[in-house]
Design an enzyme around this catalytic site. Structure first.
Site, mmCIF file in Angstrom:
data_model
loop_
_atom_site.group_PDB
_atom_site.id
_atom_site.type_symbol
_atom_site.label_atom_id
_atom_site.label_comp_id
_atom_site.label_asym_id
_atom_site.label_seq_id
_atom_site.Cartn_x
_atom_site.Cartn_y
_atom_site.Cartn_z
ATOM 1 N N THR A 258 -3.665 -5.190 0.982
ATOM 2 C CA THR A 258 -3.096 -3.856 1.136
ATOM 3 C C THR A 258 -3.985 -2.975 2.008
ATOM 4 O O THR A 258 -3.494 -2.067 2.689
ATOM 5 C CB THR A 258 -2.864 -3.190 -0.225
ATOM 6 O OG1 THR A 258 -4.119 -2.988 -0.887
ATOM 7 C CG2 THR A 258 -1.963 -4.050 -1.100
ATOM 8 N N HIS B 49 21.178 26.968 -13.034
ATOM 9 C CA HIS B 49 21.962 28.054 -13.618
ATOM 10 C C HIS B 49 21.218 29.390 -13.571
ATOM 11 O O HIS B 49 19.989 29.459 -13.732
ATOM 12 C CB HIS B 49 22.296 27.739 -15.082
ATOM 13 C CG HIS B 49 23.178 26.540 -15.231
ATOM 14 N ND1 HIS B 49 24.470 26.500 -14.766
ATOM 15 C CD2 HIS B 49 22.957 25.335 -15.811
ATOM 16 C CE1 HIS B 49 25.006 25.331 -15.039
ATOM 17 N NE2 HIS B 49 24.104 24.600 -15.670
ATOM 18 N N LYS C 5 0.860 -1.189 0.000
ATOM 19 C CA LYS C 5 0.000 0.000 0.000
ATOM 20 C C LYS C 5 0.894 1.236 0.000
ATOM 21 O O LYS C 5 1.816 1.351 0.827
ATOM 22 C CB LYS C 5 -0.889 0.005 1.241
ATOM 23 C CG LYS C 5 -2.115 0.910 1.114
ATOM 24 C CD LYS C 5 -3.142 0.279 0.188
ATOM 25 C CE LYS C 5 -4.516 0.926 0.338
ATOM 26 N NZ LYS C 5 -5.505 0.267 -0.531
#
Length: 349
Positions: free
Chosen positions: A85, A305, A40
Protein backbone atom coordinates in the site's frame (compact mmCIF):
# COMPACT_ATOMS: atom_id res chain seq x y z
CA UNK A 1 -15.96 5.98 1.28
CA UNK A 2 -15.77 3.52 -1.59
CA UNK A 3 -18.87 2.80 -3.65
CA UNK A 4 -19.25 -0.94 -4.17
CA UNK A 5 -20.42 -1.86 -7.66
CA UNK A 6 -22.52 -5.00 -7.88
CA UNK A 7 -20.75 -8.04 -9.26
CA UNK A 8 -22.12 -11.28 -10.71
CA UNK A 9 -20.66 -14.10 -8.56
CA UNK A 10 -18.84 -16.83 -10.43
CA UNK A 11 -19.69 -20.45 -9.79
CA UNK A 12 -18.26 -22.20 -6.74
CA UNK A 13 -16.46 -24.78 -8.89
CA UNK A 14 -14.71 -22.07 -10.90
CA UNK A 15 -13.61 -20.25 -7.74
CA UNK A 16 -12.28 -23.42 -6.15
CA UNK A 17 -10.38 -24.36 -9.29
CA UNK A 18 -8.88 -20.91 -9.51
CA UNK A 19 -7.84 -21.02 -5.87
CA UNK A 20 -6.12 -24.37 -6.35
CA UNK A 21 -4.25 -23.35 -9.50
CA UNK A 22 -3.26 -19.84 -8.47
CA UNK A 23 -2.56 -20.26 -4.78
CA UNK A 24 -0.71 -23.55 -4.89
CA UNK A 25 -2.96 -25.36 -2.45
CA UNK A 26 -6.61 -26.23 -2.00
CA UNK A 27 -8.68 -23.81 0.02
CA UNK A 28 -10.28 -25.14 3.22
CA UNK A 29 -13.28 -27.03 1.88
CA UNK A 30 -15.77 -25.73 4.43
CA UNK A 31 -14.89 -22.04 3.94
CA UNK A 32 -14.32 -19.80 0.97
CA UNK A 33 -13.15 -16.20 0.51
CA UNK A 34 -15.96 -14.71 -1.56
CA UNK A 35 -14.55 -11.19 -1.79
CA UNK A 36 -11.20 -9.69 -1.02
CA UNK A 37 -8.91 -6.76 -1.72
CA UNK A 38 -6.62 -4.24 -0.08
CA UNK A 39 -5.29 -0.76 -0.67
CA UNK A 40 -4.28 2.66 0.57
CA UNK A 41 -6.91 5.15 1.72
CA UNK A 42 -6.86 8.90 2.35
CA UNK A 43 -3.80 9.72 0.24
CA UNK A 44 -3.82 13.53 0.16
CA UNK A 45 -2.27 15.25 -2.83
CA UNK A 46 -2.14 18.86 -4.05
CA UNK A 47 -1.19 19.54 -7.66
CA UNK A 48 -0.31 23.06 -8.84
CA UNK A 49 -0.36 23.79 -12.57
CA UNK A 50 1.85 26.81 -13.22
CA UNK A 51 1.15 28.19 -16.69
CA UNK A 52 2.51 31.70 -16.71
CA UNK A 53 1.03 33.96 -14.05
CA UNK A 54 -2.24 31.97 -13.82
CA UNK A 55 -1.97 28.95 -11.53
CA UNK A 56 -4.54 26.17 -11.17
CA UNK A 57 -4.79 23.82 -8.20
CA UNK A 58 -6.38 20.44 -7.61
CA UNK A 59 -6.40 18.93 -4.11
CA UNK A 60 -7.58 15.33 -3.83
CA UNK A 61 -7.97 12.61 -1.26
CA UNK A 62 -7.34 9.34 -3.08
CA UNK A 63 -7.99 5.70 -2.25
CA UNK A 64 -6.49 2.84 -4.27
CA UNK A 65 -7.80 -0.71 -3.80
CA UNK A 66 -6.49 -3.75 -5.68
CA UNK A 67 -7.89 -7.24 -6.06
CA UNK A 68 -5.35 -9.93 -6.98
CA UNK A 69 -6.05 -13.15 -8.83
CA UNK A 70 -4.25 -15.03 -6.09
CA UNK A 71 -5.40 -15.41 -2.49
CA UNK A 72 -2.17 -16.99 -1.28
CA UNK A 73 -1.48 -13.97 0.92
CA UNK A 74 -4.63 -14.92 2.88
CA UNK A 75 -4.37 -18.72 2.79
CA UNK A 76 -0.61 -19.15 3.04
CA UNK A 77 0.75 -15.84 4.31
CA UNK A 78 2.71 -15.55 1.03
CA UNK A 79 3.24 -11.85 0.21
CA UNK A 80 5.08 -12.29 -3.11
CA UNK A 81 2.21 -10.84 -5.19
CA UNK A 82 1.35 -7.92 -2.92
CA UNK A 83 1.93 -4.43 -4.27
CA UNK A 84 2.48 -2.69 -0.94
CA UNK A 85 0.00 0.00 0.00
CA UNK A 86 2.98 2.32 0.49
CA UNK A 87 3.93 1.70 -3.14
CA UNK A 88 0.35 2.51 -4.13
CA UNK A 89 0.64 5.79 -2.22
CA UNK A 90 3.87 6.64 -4.04
CA UNK A 91 2.19 5.86 -7.36
CA UNK A 92 -0.41 8.57 -6.70
CA UNK A 93 2.27 11.23 -6.29
CA UNK A 94 4.45 10.02 -9.15
CA UNK A 95 1.62 9.87 -11.71
CA UNK A 96 0.40 13.30 -10.58
CA UNK A 97 3.91 14.66 -11.23
CA UNK A 98 4.35 12.85 -14.55
CA UNK A 99 0.94 13.46 -16.12
CA UNK A 100 -0.63 16.28 -14.11
CA UNK A 101 -4.23 16.32 -12.90
CA UNK A 102 -7.17 17.51 -14.98
CA UNK A 103 -10.19 16.03 -13.17
CA UNK A 104 -10.79 13.42 -10.46
CA UNK A 105 -12.32 11.00 -12.98
CA UNK A 106 -9.44 11.21 -15.45
CA UNK A 107 -6.87 10.86 -12.68
CA UNK A 108 -8.71 7.83 -11.28
CA UNK A 109 -8.80 6.24 -14.75
CA UNK A 110 -5.08 6.90 -15.12
CA UNK A 111 -4.31 5.24 -11.79
CA UNK A 112 -6.53 2.24 -12.44
CA UNK A 113 -5.09 1.57 -15.88
CA UNK A 114 -1.57 1.92 -14.49
CA UNK A 115 -2.08 -0.80 -11.87
CA UNK A 116 -3.52 -3.25 -14.42
CA UNK A 117 -0.85 -2.50 -17.03
CA UNK A 118 2.02 -2.63 -14.57
CA UNK A 119 1.03 -5.75 -12.63
CA UNK A 120 -0.35 -8.70 -14.61
CA UNK A 121 -1.51 -10.49 -11.43
CA UNK A 122 -3.91 -7.65 -10.52
CA UNK A 123 -7.47 -8.62 -11.45
CA UNK A 124 -9.21 -5.37 -10.53
CA UNK A 125 -8.37 -1.81 -9.53
CA UNK A 126 -10.86 0.40 -7.68
CA UNK A 127 -9.92 4.07 -7.32
CA UNK A 128 -11.85 6.52 -5.14
CA UNK A 129 -11.18 10.27 -5.36
CA UNK A 130 -12.65 13.11 -3.32
CA UNK A 131 -12.01 16.69 -4.43
CA UNK A 132 -11.34 19.57 -2.06
CA UNK A 133 -13.49 22.53 -3.18
CA UNK A 134 -11.04 25.34 -3.83
CA UNK A 135 -12.17 28.35 -5.91
CA UNK A 136 -10.31 31.43 -7.02
CA UNK A 137 -10.60 34.51 -4.87
CA UNK A 138 -12.78 37.16 -6.54
CA UNK A 139 -11.55 40.74 -6.82
CA UNK A 140 -14.65 41.90 -4.95
CA UNK A 141 -13.53 39.86 -1.92
CA UNK A 142 -10.25 41.75 -1.68
CA UNK A 143 -11.37 45.19 -2.84
CA UNK A 144 -12.24 46.54 0.62
CA UNK A 145 -8.68 46.40 1.86
CA UNK A 146 -7.10 47.68 -1.38
CA UNK A 147 -9.44 50.47 -2.48
CA UNK A 148 -6.94 53.23 -1.82
CA UNK A 149 -4.28 51.49 -3.91
CA UNK A 150 -6.47 50.30 -6.78
CA UNK A 151 -8.27 53.65 -6.94
CA UNK A 152 -4.96 55.39 -7.73
CA UNK A 153 -4.78 53.55 -11.03
CA UNK A 154 -2.21 50.90 -10.17
CA UNK A 155 -2.73 47.60 -11.99
CA UNK A 156 -3.58 44.41 -10.14
CA UNK A 157 -2.94 40.83 -11.21
CA UNK A 158 -6.47 39.57 -11.90
CA UNK A 159 -7.75 37.61 -14.87
CA UNK A 160 -11.22 38.05 -16.33
CA UNK A 161 -13.06 34.71 -16.33
CA UNK A 162 -16.84 34.44 -16.90
CA UNK A 163 -17.10 38.24 -16.56
CA UNK A 164 -15.69 38.06 -13.04
CA UNK A 165 -12.30 39.25 -11.92
CA UNK A 166 -10.58 36.24 -10.41
CA UNK A 167 -7.19 36.04 -8.76
CA UNK A 168 -4.34 34.38 -10.61
CA UNK A 169 -2.96 32.36 -7.71
CA UNK A 170 -5.08 32.89 -4.56
CA UNK A 171 -7.89 30.51 -3.64
CA UNK A 172 -10.66 30.21 -1.07
CA UNK A 173 -12.09 26.98 0.37
CA UNK A 174 -15.80 26.76 -0.52
CA UNK A 175 -17.32 23.54 0.85
CA UNK A 176 -20.75 23.88 -0.76
CA UNK A 177 -20.71 20.28 -1.98
CA UNK A 178 -18.21 17.45 -2.35
CA UNK A 179 -17.22 16.17 -5.81
CA UNK A 180 -16.16 12.52 -5.69
CA UNK A 181 -15.77 9.63 -8.09
CA UNK A 182 -15.25 5.87 -8.12
CA UNK A 183 -13.54 4.12 -11.01
CA UNK A 184 -13.44 0.32 -11.27
CA UNK A 185 -11.37 -1.36 -13.97
CA UNK A 186 -11.43 -5.16 -14.34
CA UNK A 187 -9.00 -7.02 -16.54
CA UNK A 188 -11.69 -9.36 -17.89
CA UNK A 189 -14.27 -6.61 -18.47
CA UNK A 190 -13.70 -4.22 -21.40
CA UNK A 191 -16.12 -1.67 -19.90
CA UNK A 192 -14.65 0.52 -17.18
CA UNK A 193 -17.06 1.64 -14.49
CA UNK A 194 -17.00 5.38 -13.80
CA UNK A 195 -19.31 6.70 -11.08
CA UNK A 196 -19.34 10.38 -10.15
CA UNK A 197 -21.15 11.95 -7.24
CA UNK A 198 -22.21 15.02 -5.30
CA UNK A 199 -22.26 14.78 -1.53
CA UNK A 200 -23.48 17.21 1.12
CA UNK A 201 -25.29 19.78 -1.06
CA UNK A 202 -27.42 21.47 1.62
CA UNK A 203 -30.26 23.70 0.39
CA UNK A 204 -33.26 25.49 1.91
CA UNK A 205 -36.18 27.51 0.60
CA UNK A 206 -38.73 29.30 2.76
CA UNK A 207 -41.87 28.89 0.65
CA UNK A 208 -43.40 27.14 -2.38
CA UNK A 209 -43.20 23.71 -0.81
CA UNK A 210 -46.25 21.69 0.18
CA UNK A 211 -47.20 18.17 1.25
CA UNK A 212 -50.92 17.37 1.23
CA UNK A 213 -53.42 14.59 0.48
CA UNK A 214 -51.28 11.76 1.85
CA UNK A 215 -52.65 8.67 3.61
CA UNK A 216 -55.13 9.63 6.32
CA UNK A 217 -55.66 6.85 8.84
CA UNK A 218 -55.51 6.18 12.58
CA UNK A 219 -51.69 6.46 12.60
CA UNK A 220 -51.55 9.94 11.09
CA UNK A 221 -50.81 13.01 13.20
CA UNK A 222 -49.22 15.31 10.60
CA UNK A 223 -51.64 17.88 9.15
CA UNK A 224 -51.58 18.88 5.49
CA UNK A 225 -48.69 21.24 4.82
CA UNK A 226 -49.76 23.85 2.26
CA UNK A 227 -46.67 26.01 2.61
CA UNK A 228 -43.61 24.92 4.53
CA UNK A 229 -39.85 25.32 4.69
CA UNK A 230 -38.16 22.81 2.39
CA UNK A 231 -34.59 21.89 3.34
CA UNK A 232 -32.49 18.88 2.47
CA UNK A 233 -28.92 17.66 2.00
CA UNK A 234 -28.61 16.17 -1.46
CA UNK A 235 -26.44 13.12 -2.09
CA UNK A 236 -26.35 12.08 -5.71
CA UNK A 237 -24.33 9.68 -7.86
CA UNK A 238 -24.46 8.71 -11.52
CA UNK A 239 -22.75 6.27 -13.85
CA UNK A 240 -21.42 7.01 -17.32
CA UNK A 241 -22.06 4.71 -20.26
CA UNK A 242 -19.56 6.68 -22.37
CA UNK A 243 -16.37 8.08 -20.88
CA UNK A 244 -14.65 9.03 -24.14
CA UNK A 245 -16.81 12.00 -25.12
CA UNK A 246 -17.80 13.44 -21.73
CA UNK A 247 -16.24 16.47 -20.05
CA UNK A 248 -16.30 15.23 -16.45
CA UNK A 249 -15.88 18.58 -14.73
CA UNK A 250 -18.54 20.26 -16.88
CA UNK A 251 -20.95 17.35 -16.36
CA UNK A 252 -20.54 17.55 -12.57
CA UNK A 253 -21.33 21.26 -12.61
CA UNK A 254 -24.31 20.63 -14.91
CA UNK A 255 -25.79 18.07 -12.51
CA UNK A 256 -25.32 20.42 -9.56
CA UNK A 257 -26.98 23.28 -11.47
CA UNK A 258 -29.89 21.06 -12.51
CA UNK A 259 -30.53 20.05 -8.90
CA UNK A 260 -30.48 23.67 -7.75
CA UNK A 261 -32.71 24.81 -10.63
CA UNK A 262 -35.38 22.18 -9.92
CA UNK A 263 -35.22 22.93 -6.20
CA UNK A 264 -35.24 26.72 -6.36
CA UNK A 265 -36.63 27.71 -9.76
CA UNK A 266 -36.36 31.20 -11.21
CA UNK A 267 -34.64 33.64 -8.81
CA UNK A 268 -37.61 36.03 -8.87
CA UNK A 269 -40.48 33.56 -9.19
CA UNK A 270 -39.31 30.27 -7.68
CA UNK A 271 -40.93 26.90 -8.37
CA UNK A 272 -43.57 24.92 -6.51
CA UNK A 273 -42.73 21.56 -5.00
CA UNK A 274 -45.70 19.27 -4.15
CA UNK A 275 -43.34 16.74 -2.57
CA UNK A 276 -39.66 15.97 -2.15
CA UNK A 277 -40.25 12.94 -4.38
CA UNK A 278 -41.40 15.07 -7.30
CA UNK A 279 -38.51 17.52 -7.03
CA UNK A 280 -36.06 14.62 -6.86
CA UNK A 281 -37.57 12.93 -9.94
CA UNK A 282 -37.56 16.13 -12.02
CA UNK A 283 -33.87 16.62 -11.22
CA UNK A 284 -32.93 13.08 -12.20
CA UNK A 285 -35.01 13.21 -15.39
CA UNK A 286 -33.40 16.46 -16.52
CA UNK A 287 -29.92 15.05 -15.94
CA UNK A 288 -30.71 12.12 -18.26
CA UNK A 289 -32.28 14.53 -20.78
CA UNK A 290 -29.29 16.89 -20.83
CA UNK A 291 -26.28 14.56 -20.46
CA UNK A 292 -26.57 11.61 -22.86
CA UNK A 293 -23.42 9.93 -21.48
CA UNK A 294 -25.16 9.34 -18.11
CA UNK A 295 -26.89 5.96 -18.06
CA UNK A 296 -28.32 5.96 -14.54
CA UNK A 297 -28.58 8.39 -11.64
CA UNK A 298 -29.37 7.85 -7.97
CA UNK A 299 -30.35 10.59 -5.52
CA UNK A 300 -31.18 10.83 -1.82
CA UNK A 301 -32.92 13.80 -0.19
CA UNK A 302 -33.40 13.56 3.59
CA UNK A 303 -35.74 16.08 5.18
CA UNK A 304 -34.16 18.73 7.35
CA UNK A 305 -37.17 19.87 9.33
CA UNK A 306 -37.86 23.39 10.59
CA UNK A 307 -40.94 23.47 12.80
CA UNK A 308 -42.86 26.59 13.82
CA UNK A 309 -42.27 27.72 17.36
CA UNK A 310 -45.70 27.76 19.01
CA UNK A 311 -46.37 31.29 20.24
CA UNK A 312 -50.03 30.72 21.18
CA UNK A 313 -49.26 30.42 24.93
CA UNK A 314 -47.37 33.72 24.77
CA UNK A 315 -49.92 36.06 23.19
CA UNK A 316 -49.32 38.75 25.79
CA UNK A 317 -45.67 38.92 24.73
CA UNK A 318 -45.96 38.30 20.95
CA UNK A 319 -49.59 38.51 19.83
CA UNK A 320 -50.69 36.96 16.55
CA UNK A 321 -49.43 34.07 14.46
CA UNK A 322 -45.81 33.06 14.06
CA UNK A 323 -44.30 32.43 10.66
CA UNK A 324 -40.85 33.85 11.34
CA UNK A 325 -39.28 31.76 14.14
CA UNK A 326 -38.61 28.07 13.57
CA UNK A 327 -36.98 25.24 15.48
CA UNK A 328 -34.43 23.23 13.47
CA UNK A 329 -34.98 19.48 14.03
CA UNK A 330 -32.65 17.02 12.32
CA UNK A 331 -33.72 13.78 14.05
CA UNK A 332 -35.83 11.88 13.30
CA UNK A 333 -36.13 12.77 9.64
CA UNK A 334 -37.71 11.42 6.50
CA UNK A 335 -35.49 10.11 3.73
CA UNK A 336 -36.53 10.12 0.09
CA UNK A 337 -34.51 8.40 -2.62
CA UNK A 338 -34.87 7.08 -6.16
CA UNK A 339 -32.76 5.72 -8.98
CA UNK A 340 -33.63 6.63 -12.56
CA UNK A 341 -32.12 4.74 -15.47
CA UNK A 342 -32.37 4.57 -19.20
CA UNK A 343 -34.23 1.42 -20.17
CA UNK A 344 -32.33 -1.77 -20.98
CA UNK A 345 -29.14 -0.61 -19.32
CA UNK A 346 -27.33 -2.32 -16.42
CA UNK A 347 -26.01 -0.20 -13.57
CA UNK A 348 -23.34 -0.57 -10.90
CA UNK A 349 -24.94 2.00 -8.59
Amino acid sequence: MFATPLRQPSSASNRTAASASLDGQETPFQYEITDHGYGKDAVKVLHVSRKGPVHTIQEFEVGTHLKLYSKKDYYQGNNSDIVATDSQKNTVYLLAKKFGIESPEKFALLLGQHFLNKYSHVEEAHIHVETYPWQRVCQEETKASTTSVVGQGSSNNFSSIDNRSLHNHAFIFTPTALHYCDVVIRRQDPKQTVITGIKGLRVLKTTQSSFVNFVNDEFRSLPDQYDRIFSTVVDCSWEYSDTDTVNFSRAWQQVKNIILRNFAGDPQVGVSSPSVQHTLYLSEKQVLDVIPQVSVISMTMPNKHYFNFDTKPFQQIVPGDNNEVFIPVDKPHGTIYAQLARKNLNSHL
